[in-house]
Motif scaffolding. Structure first.
Motif, mmCIF file in Angstrom:
data_model
loop_
_atom_site.group_PDB
_atom_site.id
_atom_site.type_symbol
_atom_site.label_atom_id
_atom_site.label_comp_id
_atom_site.label_asym_id
_atom_site.label_seq_id
_atom_site.Cartn_x
_atom_site.Cartn_y
_atom_site.Cartn_z
ATOM 1 N N MET A 16 8.225 -2.096 4.422
ATOM 2 C CA MET A 16 6.983 -1.634 5.007
ATOM 3 C C MET A 16 6.592 -0.390 4.299
ATOM 4 O O MET A 16 7.300 0.463 3.780
ATOM 5 C CB MET A 16 7.616 -1.285 6.348
ATOM 6 C CG MET A 16 6.532 -1.484 7.350
ATOM 7 S SD MET A 16 7.172 -1.914 9.000
ATOM 8 C CE MET A 16 8.473 -1.009 9.131
ATOM 9 N N ARG A 17 5.088 -0.076 4.649
ATOM 10 C CA ARG A 17 4.790 1.291 4.028
ATOM 11 C C ARG A 17 3.969 1.680 5.052
ATOM 12 O O ARG A 17 2.960 1.259 5.642
ATOM 13 C CB ARG A 17 3.637 0.505 2.915
ATOM 14 C CG ARG A 17 2.705 1.745 2.372
ATOM 15 C CD ARG A 17 3.719 2.821 1.698
ATOM 16 N NE ARG A 17 2.686 3.886 1.588
ATOM 17 C CZ ARG A 17 2.956 4.398 0.271
ATOM 18 N NH1 ARG A 17 3.541 3.986 -0.721
ATOM 19 N NH2 ARG A 17 2.032 5.320 -0.073
ATOM 20 N N GLU A 63 6.339 -6.224 3.617
ATOM 21 C CA GLU A 63 6.626 -6.741 2.176
ATOM 22 C C GLU A 63 7.142 -8.191 2.510
ATOM 23 O O GLU A 63 7.917 -8.593 1.732
ATOM 24 C CB GLU A 63 7.659 -6.066 1.435
ATOM 25 C CG GLU A 63 9.006 -5.782 2.086
ATOM 26 C CD GLU A 63 9.236 -4.649 3.221
ATOM 27 O OE1 GLU A 63 8.114 -4.293 3.710
ATOM 28 O OE2 GLU A 63 10.272 -4.224 3.477
ATOM 29 N N HIS A 109 3.941 -0.333 -4.152
ATOM 30 C CA HIS A 109 5.216 -0.316 -3.059
ATOM 31 C C HIS A 109 5.789 -1.810 -2.518
ATOM 32 O O HIS A 109 6.956 -1.856 -2.665
ATOM 33 C CB HIS A 109 4.846 0.510 -1.855
ATOM 34 C CG HIS A 109 5.844 1.027 -0.954
ATOM 35 N ND1 HIS A 109 6.325 2.292 -0.788
ATOM 36 C CD2 HIS A 109 6.392 0.182 0.070
ATOM 37 C CE1 HIS A 109 7.207 2.017 0.365
ATOM 38 N NE2 HIS A 109 7.258 0.736 0.824
ATOM 39 N N GLU A 110 4.707 -2.444 -2.177
ATOM 40 C CA GLU A 110 5.267 -3.854 -1.347
ATOM 41 C C GLU A 110 5.819 -4.783 -2.589
ATOM 42 O O GLU A 110 6.742 -5.475 -2.121
ATOM 43 C CB GLU A 110 4.179 -4.446 -0.644
ATOM 44 C CG GLU A 110 3.353 -3.616 0.252
ATOM 45 C CD GLU A 110 4.379 -2.950 1.438
ATOM 46 O OE1 GLU A 110 5.473 -3.578 1.604
ATOM 47 O OE2 GLU A 110 4.345 -1.972 1.964
ATOM 48 N N HIS A 166 9.134 -3.983 -3.255
ATOM 49 C CA HIS A 166 10.166 -4.463 -2.406
ATOM 50 C C HIS A 166 10.586 -6.153 -2.415
ATOM 51 O O HIS A 166 11.596 -6.304 -1.854
ATOM 52 C CB HIS A 166 9.422 -4.517 -0.790
ATOM 53 C CG HIS A 166 9.531 -3.042 -0.238
ATOM 54 N ND1 HIS A 166 10.662 -2.474 0.044
ATOM 55 C CD2 HIS A 166 8.702 -2.316 0.673
ATOM 56 C CE1 HIS A 166 10.660 -1.468 0.684
ATOM 57 N NE2 HIS A 166 9.210 -1.281 1.216
ATOM 58 N N GLU A 171 13.179 1.728 1.305
ATOM 59 C CA GLU A 171 12.103 2.319 1.375
ATOM 60 C C GLU A 171 11.861 3.545 0.323
ATOM 61 O O GLU A 171 10.917 3.802 -0.346
ATOM 62 C CB GLU A 171 11.864 2.762 2.779
ATOM 63 C CG GLU A 171 11.771 1.911 3.916
ATOM 64 C CD GLU A 171 10.465 0.890 3.565
ATOM 65 O OE1 GLU A 171 9.687 1.090 2.609
ATOM 66 O OE2 GLU A 171 10.335 0.027 4.360
ATOM 67 N N ALA A 195 11.124 1.760 -2.927
ATOM 68 C CA ALA A 195 9.919 1.128 -2.976
ATOM 69 C C ALA A 195 9.208 2.419 -3.152
ATOM 70 O O ALA A 195 7.773 2.449 -4.082
ATOM 71 C CB ALA A 195 9.512 0.446 -1.766
ATOM 72 N N TYR A 216 11.494 7.749 3.402
ATOM 73 C CA TYR A 216 10.503 7.395 2.413
ATOM 74 C C TYR A 216 10.496 8.517 1.310
ATOM 75 O O TYR A 216 10.981 8.324 0.008
ATOM 76 C CB TYR A 216 9.238 7.171 2.819
ATOM 77 C CG TYR A 216 8.965 5.828 3.505
ATOM 78 C CD1 TYR A 216 9.670 5.726 4.807
ATOM 79 C CD2 TYR A 216 8.235 5.043 3.172
ATOM 80 C CE1 TYR A 216 9.410 4.672 5.584
ATOM 81 C CE2 TYR A 216 8.011 3.709 3.770
ATOM 82 C CZ TYR A 216 8.637 3.411 4.929
ATOM 83 O OH TYR A 216 8.308 2.359 5.641
HETATM 84 ZN ZN LIG Z 1 8.192 -0.123 2.419
#
Ligand SMILES: [Zn+2]
Length: 945
Positions: free
Chosen positions: A1-2, A344, A377-378, A381, A400, A403, A462
């Motif tokens: 997840m972002r 993701e 980032h996604e 993942h 996280e 990513a 993160y």
């Molecule tokens: Zn993420």
């Protein structure tokens, strides 16, 4: 997840956020909390705030308690028992987004290690129509389904014992569409209804009965029954479409690879689906990859930029990992209302619209950068998290942190002009501020309750996690580190793996123990402070380092903490710069410096690669400032500035010394360095200066950036094209001059441009030529700050008339900045207006809190409207409200927040830790004010107005 940036706050905080990090508790918010949504995560668990239908499959909680009385029947309080495992799901859903409810049937194949007379799985707010379990080769046994507690656990009670071995659970059910952006939820936009999903962390249980834990990875066979005219997306390619009668069609999707429940996804509605050219094979992938973009009705054309840029990012990842993208297709989906930045889901990645719908000609620099960063980032993942999954949420950092680190690494290669390594350092320094709190989590925090699952999606996981990975990559060497990563992925593909697995792989690849030093950062909170001093006897130089936990003034924490720190220093010796690395394991350690002479300067954190702050002996600091500044890399200058401001915050260096050291950086050619002096001046203006002192702070601020402003102006001279860094520096300088500097000429020009942008006719398109795209939200905010009701009306009309997330964000950002009390109250009331998307609800609250004179009014308003507000935003976001209030800087307000929130927040996922963090930040701010306020007042009293 972002965690991501909605436009409204992002544009300003992206500029100001990192500079505020040390000084303002709100910056901690920005960097840590879903709340302020710069980093909004959808953040997982939430019990529904909407009314539970009376026919819901549930006994009363009292019944659940009674049932739990029998010892072997006691419902599990943590993870589900491991002796019952799902091995396959066949899930069929009927989704009509215009309706209030959806329905489904699920067949879950399971294996039982021993006979059972009670089973548990997850199913939240569902009405079970039928439920059975059929042992392999046996007769169906009816199941009684009961609710067990508030976290979505359901007790399945078979009419007779279920034997060990294989069996199939069958449940037919219906459930409400969620309206707060979790589970399977409905979005109404521009006259159309859609259904989307957000299952991470523990919301798949709202969409179908399941074993909603990441250790349970299985294949899924998905069938969706939808209206004939609707598009329907899931994780895999559609393999069959049949007519289902009654205006409906049934779509069957290819069997998925093994997935945890949180990675499933559906999107249904009158969506635009844009077929892009398949992503071509490369040295790693031999097949062409089907690739599509998905957006709300009528918005498909705006996907062109994202569709063009994504394949290159994917190719970088495949090259690094040496293994192909794992899934059979890739869809990227722009969702009109979405809680986090992006998610993701395997093969069906969902995003906020702002991240995916870009105008190639006029996209602001922040938006282009956010697209690249979040997409990378996604995509990262798809390997980290999807291909190899953590078995439990304590290892969410494996998703996280990786990513974050990998996404940055990719964009550094594809878009070096974005200077991601600088932005990355900014977010790491933000995490350090958060990590200075006694209430800070560890990167790998044990999960004691669902609160901890929700809290796990923070800046520590993160940004600290990503920073620690980058530090060890440099320590081990990038080639060995890559070999370790590849070995780890190969060993656990399609399965689960823990921190132990990763650290073992890195240790093997490195040929030395990585695990022990790494764990000192992974499994304890806090930022190391390295105090360094150099002594020379003749030409023999010795570096003495002491380590302790960095703590700000007023902290109740314990400094006596020890890490194994990969310490790299750079220093000037014999006319050249040398670098030397040591693993510092002792509380105090002496290091013989190489080279033939006493160093002329020494930088204690080479390339700012280490996750630590430093303090230099006064003589060494002076040497670094005089001889070293020209030698330092931009990242090192940032780390020096961070350590100076950290010394201000810990009251070990007077504010006046810090200001004097930072001021010359204002004219540095690098944007990141040039903006470092802003934070301390902003802090003074915001928290220290009274009406008499403010003009002197303003005068100082104006003079500090006068030269930069002369150089930058409001845009490039005609026909000169500019790089993004220049555009972003201009944005920072103009915001600073207009807000902290109160520069009349800058403010007047901003207002002039804002009115030109709005144009004479509110029904005509906005005039994009009036101001560069990076500055639109800035000029609107400045204009509205002193604007009248007529301007407020105009901005509000534009807000209500647009479905464009960017325009809406710009208008909301400006409305939230209204200083006039009546208009400020109107801005607050927007939070409860149904015209706002759920992810926009707290925009104006955040904006109003940024105005010192409005803070008490906001706090009063929040208390008066807590119930309807928290119902609108779901429990997860309500749990973030203390962070929104953390701009306060005194013990009285801390006590007021504590008294109000303590009884209300205990039941909200993640609430208690958020409250503790916000209160600590407010109290520390007060202590900083007490300690350094007099010095700041003296310094600024000597400045000209
Ligand atoms: Zn993420």
């Amino acid at each position: 997840m972002r965690r991501a940036a909605p436009v409204s706050i992002a544009a300003r905080s992206a500029v100001l956020g990192r500079h505020l990090a040390l000084l303002s508790s709100i910056a901690i918010t920005l960097l840590s909390s879903c709340a302020i949504a710069l980093v909004a995560t959808s953040c997982g668990p939430a019990s529904t705030p909407t009314v539970v239908p009376t026919h819901v499959l549930a006994d009363t909680p009292q019944d659940a308690t009674r049932i739990a009385g029998a010892l072997d029947d006691a419902a599990p309080t943590g993870r589900l028992p491991a002796d019952l495992r799902p091995t396959h799901y066949a899930l069929s859903l009927r989704i009509v987004p215009e309706e209030d409810r959806f329905s489904g049937e699920v067949d879950i194949d399971v294996t039982l290690a021993s006979p059972r007379h009670v089973l548990w799985l997850h199913a939240q707010d569902m009405h079970a129509q039928t439920a059975t379990i059929t042992p392999e080769g046996g007769e169906s046994i009816a199941l009684d389904v009961e609710r067990a507690g508030d976290d979505g656990l359901a007790t399945l009670r078979p009419a007779s014992d279920v034997p060990a071995g294989r069996a199939t659970i069958h449940i037919a059910y219906d459930a409400p569409f969620d309206r707060t952006l979790k589970g399977l939820y409905r979005v109404d936009s521009a006259g159309f209804s859609y259904a989307f999903t957000q299952f991470e962390a523990i919301s798949a249980r709202f969409a179908f009965p399941c074993f909603d834990e990441p250790a349970f990875k299985t294949p899924f066979d998905i069938t969706l029954t939808v209206k004939r005219e609707h598009a329907a997306i899931s994780n895999t390619i559609a393999v069959q479409e049949t007519d289902a009668g009654d205006g409906m069609k049934r779509i069957r999707y290819a069997t998925t690879l093994a997935l945890p429940t949180y990675l499933l996804a559906f999107a249904v509605g009158p969506l635009d689906v844009v077929e892009a050219p398949a992503i071509a094979p490369n040295g790693v992938r031999t097949r062409a990859l089907p690739f599509r973009g998905v957006a709300a009705h009528g918005r498909g054309a705006e996907l062109a930029y994202a569709l063009e840029k994504t394949p290159q990012l994917l190719a970088e990842l495949e090259t690094y990992f040496g293994t192909e993208y794992p899934y059979d297709k890739l869809d990227i989906i722009a969702v009109p209302d979405f809680a986090s930045g992006a998610m993701e889901n395997a093969g069906a990645i969902t995003f906020r619209e702002w991240l995916l719908l870009l105008n190639a000609q006029s996209a602001p620099e922040e938006q282009r950068r956010a697209f690249a960063g979040v997409m990378a980032h996604e995509l990262a993942h798809q390997w980290f998290g999807n291909l190899v999954t953590m078995p439990w949420w304590d290892d969410i950092w494996l998703n996280e942190a990786f990513a974050t680190w990998m996404g940055n690494r990719v964009v550094m290669r594809t878009n070096p002009e974005y200077q991601v390594s600088i932005a990355q350092l900014g977010s790491i320094e933000g995490a350090m501020s958060q990590d200075s709190l006694v209430s800070a989590r560890r990167i790998r925090q044990p999960i004691a309750s669902n609160h901890d699952i929700r809290n796990a999606f923070d800046g520590i996981t993160y940004s600290k996690g990503g920073g620690v990975l980058a530090m060890f990559e440099r320590f081990v060497g990038p080639e060995k580190f890559q070999a370790g990563i590849r070995a780890y992925l190969a060993a656990h593909r399609f399965g689960n793996a823990t921190a132990d697995d990763l650290l073992a792989a890195l240790t093997t690849a490195a040929g030395s123990d990585v695990s022990t030093p790494f764990r000192t950062f992974l499994e304890q909170p806090g930022v190391p402070l390295v105090e360094a001093s150099v002594s020379c006897v003749g030409n023999a130089a010795t570096l003495t380092v002491k380590q302790s936990r960095y703590l700000p003034v007023g902290s109740t924490g314990d400094r006596a903490q020890r890490w194994q720190i990969p310490l790299c220093v750079r220093f000037g010796s014999g006319g050249a710069a040398r670098e030397q690395c040591t693993l510092v394991t002792e509380p105090e350690q002496q290091i013989a410096l190489e080279g033939s002479a006493c160093p002329t300067w020494l930088m204690p954190n080479a390339d700012a690669a280490g996750y630590y702050r430093f303090a230099l002996a006064p003589a060494d600091l002076e040497k670094l400032r005089r001889a070293g500044m020209t030698q330092l890399l931009p990242r090192e200058k940032l780390a020096l500035a961070d350590s100076l401001v950290a010394a201000f915050a810990s009251n070990t260096l007077p504010a006046s010394d810090v200001l004097a050291a930072l001021a010359p950086l204002a004219n540095d050619p690098a944007r990141s360095v040039a903006t470092t002096p802003m934070a301390l001046v902003n802090f003074t203006y915001d928290q220290v200066a009274d009406a008499a002192l403010r003009p002197r702070v303003e005068g100082y601020a104006r003079r500090l950036y006068a030269a930069q402003y002369r150089r930058l102006g409001w845009g490039p001279r005609a026909s000169v094209s500019e790089d993004g860094e220049t555009k972003l520096l201009r944005e920072s300088v103009i915001i600073f001059l207009a807000t902290t500097g109160r520069d009349r000429a800058v403010r007047a020009e901003a207002t002039r441009r804002a009115l030109a942008y709005l144009g004479a006719n509110d029904d005509a398109p906005l005039n994009d030529a009036a101001v560069s795209s990076e500055l639109v939200d800035v000029v609107l905010s400045i204009a509205m700050e002193d604007g009248d009701a007529a301007l407020f009306d105009r901005l509000e009309r534009r807000l209500r008339g647009s479905t464009d997330a960017m325009i809406r964000g710009r208008m909301l950002g400006a409305l939230g900045g209204a200083r006039n009390p009546e208009l400020g109250d109107r801005a607050l009331r927007l939070a409860l207006d149904p015209a706002l998307r759920v992810n926009e609800v707290l925009s104006t609250v955040g904006g109003q809190m940024s105005i010192p004179e409005r803070r008490d009014a906001v706090w009063t308003w929040i208390q008066a409207h807590y119930e309807p507000l928290s119902a609108r935003i779901a429990t997860t976001r309500a749990a973030d409200l203390p962070w929104y209030m953390s701009r306060f800087c005194d013990a009285t307000h801390a006590a007021s927040l504590e008294a109000y929130f303590t009884p209300r927040i205990a039941a909200l996922p993640g609430g208690p830790r958020n409250l503790a963090g916000a209160l600590e930040a407010i109290r520390l701010c007060g202590a900083r004010l007490d300690a350094q306020g007099p010095n700041l007042r003296t310094f600024f009293a000597a400045q000209r107005p």
